[in-house]
Design a protein around this motif. Structure first.
Motif, PDB file in Angstrom:
ATOM      1  N   GLY A 166      17.593 -12.656  -7.554  1.00 14.55           N
ATOM      2  CA  GLY A 166      16.705 -11.531  -7.275  1.00 14.55           C
ATOM      3  C   GLY A 166      15.735 -11.908  -6.169  1.00 14.55           C
ATOM      4  O   GLY A 166      15.558 -13.093  -5.852  1.00 14.55           O
ATOM      5  N   ILE A 167      15.125 -10.918  -5.559  1.00 17.29           N
ATOM      6  CA  ILE A 167      14.098 -11.141  -4.542  1.00 17.29           C
ATOM      7  C   ILE A 167      12.769 -10.670  -5.128  1.00 17.29           C
ATOM      8  O   ILE A 167      12.669  -9.575  -5.690  1.00 17.29           O
ATOM      9  N   CYS A 168      11.765 -11.506  -4.999  1.00 14.28           N
ATOM     10  CA  CYS A 168      10.488 -11.231  -5.659  1.00 14.28           C
ATOM     11  C   CYS A 168       9.324 -11.640  -4.778  1.00 14.28           C
ATOM     12  O   CYS A 168       9.492 -12.289  -3.745  1.00 14.28           O
ATOM     13  N   ALA A 169       8.140 -11.264  -5.202  1.00 13.37           N
ATOM     14  CA  ALA A 169       6.899 -11.651  -4.532  1.00 13.37           C
ATOM     15  C   ALA A 169       5.758 -11.495  -5.524  1.00 13.37           C
ATOM     16  O   ALA A 169       5.906 -10.860  -6.574  1.00 13.37           O
ATOM     17  N   SER A 170       4.615 -12.035  -5.183  1.00 13.12           N
ATOM     18  CA  SER A 170       3.449 -11.909  -6.059  1.00 13.12           C
ATOM     19  C   SER A 170       2.845 -10.514  -5.920  1.00 13.12           C
ATOM     20  O   SER A 170       2.972  -9.864  -4.871  1.00 13.12           O
ATOM     21  N   PRO A 171       2.171 -10.021  -6.959  1.00  7.39           N
ATOM     22  CA  PRO A 171       1.472  -8.734  -6.836  1.00  7.39           C
ATOM     23  C   PRO A 171       0.476  -8.723  -5.681  1.00  7.39           C
ATOM     24  O   PRO A 171       0.321  -7.696  -5.004  1.00  7.39           O
ATOM     25  N   ALA A 172      -0.181  -9.852  -5.435  1.00  9.74           N
ATOM     26  CA  ALA A 172      -1.170  -9.912  -4.351  1.00  9.74           C
ATOM     27  C   ALA A 172      -0.500  -9.722  -2.994  1.00  9.74           C
ATOM     28  O   ALA A 172      -1.018  -9.006  -2.126  1.00  9.74           O
ATOM     29  N   TYR A 173       0.652 -10.368  -2.793  1.00 12.10           N
ATOM     30  CA  TYR A 173       1.372 -10.213  -1.520  1.00 12.10           C
ATOM     31  C   TYR A 173       1.802  -8.759  -1.326  1.00 12.10           C
ATOM     32  O   TYR A 173       1.646  -8.187  -0.237  1.00 12.10           O
ATOM     33  N   LEU A 174       2.361  -8.153  -2.367  1.00 11.46           N
ATOM     34  CA  LEU A 174       2.830  -6.771  -2.257  1.00 11.46           C
ATOM     35  C   LEU A 174       1.677  -5.803  -2.037  1.00 11.46           C
ATOM     36  O   LEU A 174       1.822  -4.792  -1.331  1.00 11.46           O
ATOM     37  N   ARG A 176      -0.993  -6.475  -0.313  1.00 12.35           N
ATOM     38  CA  ARG A 176      -1.422  -6.641   1.082  1.00 12.35           C
ATOM     39  C   ARG A 176      -0.411  -6.065   2.072  1.00 12.35           C
ATOM     40  O   ARG A 176      -0.778  -5.471   3.087  1.00 12.35           O
ATOM     41  N   HIS A 177       0.885  -6.266   1.800  1.00 11.87           N
ATOM     42  CA  HIS A 177       1.913  -5.971   2.801  1.00 11.87           C
ATOM     43  C   HIS A 177       2.812  -4.791   2.429  1.00 11.87           C
ATOM     44  O   HIS A 177       3.641  -4.381   3.246  1.00 11.87           O
ATOM     45  N   GLY A 178       2.688  -4.267   1.227  1.00 13.16           N
ATOM     46  CA  GLY A 178       3.532  -3.156   0.819  1.00 13.16           C
ATOM     47  C   GLY A 178       4.835  -3.654   0.200  1.00 13.16           C
ATOM     48  O   GLY A 178       5.259  -4.787   0.418  1.00 13.16           O
ATOM     49  N   ARG A 179       5.466  -2.771  -0.562  1.00  9.43           N
ATOM     50  CA  ARG A 179       6.723  -3.129  -1.240  1.00  9.43           C
ATOM     51  C   ARG A 179       7.902  -2.581  -0.437  1.00  9.43           C
ATOM     52  O   ARG A 179       7.982  -1.364  -0.207  1.00  9.43           O
ATOM     53  N   PRO A 180       8.822  -3.444   0.000  1.00 11.96           N
ATOM     54  CA  PRO A 180       9.995  -2.927   0.709  1.00 11.96           C
ATOM     55  C   PRO A 180      10.845  -2.056  -0.219  1.00 11.96           C
ATOM     56  O   PRO A 180      11.077  -2.412  -1.365  1.00 11.96           O
ATOM     57  N   THR A 181      11.285  -0.925   0.303  1.00 13.14           N
ATOM     58  CA  THR A 181      12.106  -0.019  -0.510  1.00 13.14           C
ATOM     59  C   THR A 181      13.570  -0.052  -0.095  1.00 13.14           C
ATOM     60  O   THR A 181      14.438   0.394  -0.843  1.00 13.14           O
ATOM     61  N   GLY A 182      13.852  -0.571   1.082  1.00  7.11           N
ATOM     62  CA  GLY A 182      15.224  -0.686   1.563  1.00  7.11           C
ATOM     63  C   GLY A 182      15.436  -2.016   2.247  1.00  7.11           C
ATOM     64  O   GLY A 182      14.473  -2.727   2.582  1.00  7.11           O
ATOM     65  N   VAL A 183      16.707  -2.352   2.487  1.00  4.22           N
ATOM     66  CA  VAL A 183      17.041  -3.647   3.091  1.00  4.22           C
ATOM     67  C   VAL A 183      16.413  -3.785   4.471  1.00  4.22           C
ATOM     68  O   VAL A 183      15.911  -4.857   4.842  1.00  4.22           O
ATOM     69  N   ALA A 188      10.066  -6.558   8.293  1.00  2.00           N
ATOM     70  CA  ALA A 188       8.610  -6.512   8.499  1.00  2.00           C
ATOM     71  C   ALA A 188       7.861  -7.461   7.584  1.00  2.00           C
ATOM     72  O   ALA A 188       6.626  -7.497   7.601  1.00  2.00           O
ATOM     73  N   HIS A 189       8.595  -8.233   6.796  1.00  5.86           N
ATOM     74  CA  HIS A 189       7.960  -9.105   5.805  1.00  5.86           C
ATOM     75  C   HIS A 189       8.186 -10.579   6.117  1.00  5.86           C
ATOM     76  O   HIS A 189       9.108 -10.949   6.851  1.00  5.86           O
ATOM     77  N   THR A 190       7.352 -11.403   5.519  1.00  2.44           N
ATOM     78  CA  THR A 190       7.469 -12.861   5.622  1.00  2.44           C
ATOM     79  C   THR A 190       8.247 -13.391   4.427  1.00  2.44           C
ATOM     80  O   THR A 190       8.003 -12.981   3.290  1.00  2.44           O
ATOM     81  N   GLY A 191       9.173 -14.293   4.700  1.00  2.00           N
ATOM     82  CA  GLY A 191       9.954 -14.888   3.628  1.00  2.00           C
ATOM     83  C   GLY A 191       9.621 -16.353   3.426  1.00  2.00           C
ATOM     84  O   GLY A 191       9.129 -17.035   4.327  1.00  2.00           O
ATOM     85  N   VAL A 234       4.246 -17.450  -5.969  1.00  2.42           N
ATOM     86  CA  VAL A 234       3.133 -17.112  -6.867  1.00  2.42           C
ATOM     87  C   VAL A 234       1.809 -17.134  -6.115  1.00  2.42           C
ATOM     88  O   VAL A 234       0.910 -16.314  -6.371  1.00  2.42           O
ATOM     89  N   ALA A 235       1.692 -18.040  -5.151  1.00  3.85           N
ATOM     90  CA  ALA A 235       0.460 -18.151  -4.357  1.00  3.85           C
ATOM     91  C   ALA A 235       0.327 -17.038  -3.316  1.00  3.85           C
ATOM     92  O   ALA A 235      -0.687 -16.978  -2.619  1.00  3.85           O
ATOM     93  N   GLY A 236       1.349 -16.172  -3.192  1.00  6.22           N
ATOM     94  CA  GLY A 236       1.245 -15.032  -2.291  1.00  6.22           C
ATOM     95  C   GLY A 236       1.676 -15.286  -0.873  1.00  6.22           C
ATOM     96  O   GLY A 236       1.322 -14.532   0.037  1.00  6.22           O
ATOM     97  N   VAL A 237       2.471 -16.355  -0.652  1.00  6.49           N
ATOM     98  CA  VAL A 237       2.887 -16.711   0.709  1.00  6.49           C
ATOM     99  C   VAL A 237       3.874 -15.701   1.287  1.00  6.49           C
ATOM    100  O   VAL A 237       3.865 -15.417   2.481  1.00  6.49           O
TER     101      VAL A 237
END
Length: 313
Positions: A166-174, A176-183, A188-191, A234-237
């Motif tokens: 699965g692909i995930c991120a911290s609530p804090a990162y999302l 700040r940067h928004g939640r991607p809805t499509g591939v 526009a995001h940092t991995g 978890v740290a929001g990177v």
């Protein structure tokens, strides 16, 4: 007779290692002990087996012929021992196992280490490494591999299960940067990428039309350890790609949130592999059967969780 058989084993190991020093390391001997064994063998046989210089060694014509016969003889002895061993009730001897670092620690070791307590004549030696280990060259009885097998012609294998991703991120990162809805939004995001020799590994995801896409995410952080990657997420990177069995505790605690679940992210087969042989020793068979029985549960964390999309209900 025992000295002669031991000498043959040392001779074959020296040929296959390409040097006395490397053969000594693999046999847990000193280089001088290996050299003396070869010298005694050459004296007994009345012929030189190796051409030796300060920089290299190679077989003589007599050495090559002798090596080929020794390999066949040792093969017959190993097959005879394995045939007898497979009929014993009690597995014995040293079992050497190789597995990927985090999967080995969390999913393999807890299953195999208790075997030593239940079988007093069995020794367990485990090595955790994310590189593709040459089981034959490095003397392993069994390995665990995730993904396609590159050396399937020399190895036998048995499917242990499927590692869902699965692909995930911290609530804090999302936040700040928004939640991607499509591939396509991933560009526009940092991995946070898992780094291995040969370059970054793409994320394989199905798009909205069901087509498999290989996505290369922009990355400012690359790590070669999955636990460090999870910690960074978890740290929001940034966004990261993790196995569901590893991600599940973070999803339940709220430290991470799913962005794309295991229905969209390509899974990978997990297999037990071992050198092809006519006979399978009792110790190796026991380990394989144990993994086949229990690994599927390790790959499907916590039925009944209210986290739906990466964890079995």
């Amino acid at each position: 007779m025992n000295d002669r058989l031991n000498g043959i084993h040392v001779f074959v190991a020296s040929v296959e290692a390409g040097s006395f020093s490397l053969a000594a390391d693999r046999l847990h001997l000193t280089r001088s002990a290996v050299a003396k064994t070869i010298a005694r063998m050459e004296e007994r046989l009345g012929t030189r087996l190796f051409h030796r210089t300060t920089r290299s060694q190679s077989l003589t014509e007599h050495g090559q012929a002798f090596y080929e016969r020794c390999v066949r003889a040792l093969g017959e002895l190993e097959a005879a021992e394995a045939e007898l061993d497979s009929g014993r009730r009690e597995p014995s001897g040293r079992l050497r196992v190789s597995a990927p670092v985090l999967f080995g620690r969390h999913c393999v070791a807890p299953l195999l280490l208790p075997l030593a307590a239940r079988h007093p004549k069995l020794e367990i030696e485990m090595s955790f490494n994310d590189r593709v280990v040459d089981l034959v060259e490095e003397g392993f009885d069994l390995g665990v591999r995730i993904g396609p097998l590159a050396d399937s012609t020399t190895l036998a294998s048995r499917l242990l299960g499927v590692q869902r991703m699965g692909i995930c991120a911290s609530p804090a990162y999302l936040a700040r940067h928004g939640r991607p809805t499509g591939v396509d939004d991933l560009s526009a995001h940092t991995g946070i990428l898992y780094s291995r020799p040969g370059g970054d590994k793409p994320w394989r995801i199905e798009d909205e039309q069901g087509r498999l896409r290989e996505i290369r995410v922009q990355a400012r952080v690359r790590l070669d350890d999955l636990q460090a990657i999870a910690d960074a997420a978890v740290a929001g990177v940034g966004l990261t790609w993790l196995p569901c069995w590893m991600m599940a505790p973070y999803l339940r605690s709220g430290q991470l949130e799913l962005v794309f679940d295991s229905r969209r992210v390509l899974s990978a087969e997990v297999q037990a592999v071992w050198p092809r042989s006519r006979y399978l020793s009792a110790k190796t068979r026991l380990a394989i059967d144990t993994l086949v029985e229990h690994i599927p549960q390790r790959l499907s964390p916590a039925p009944g969780s209210d986290v739906l999309t990466c964890i079995d209900k």
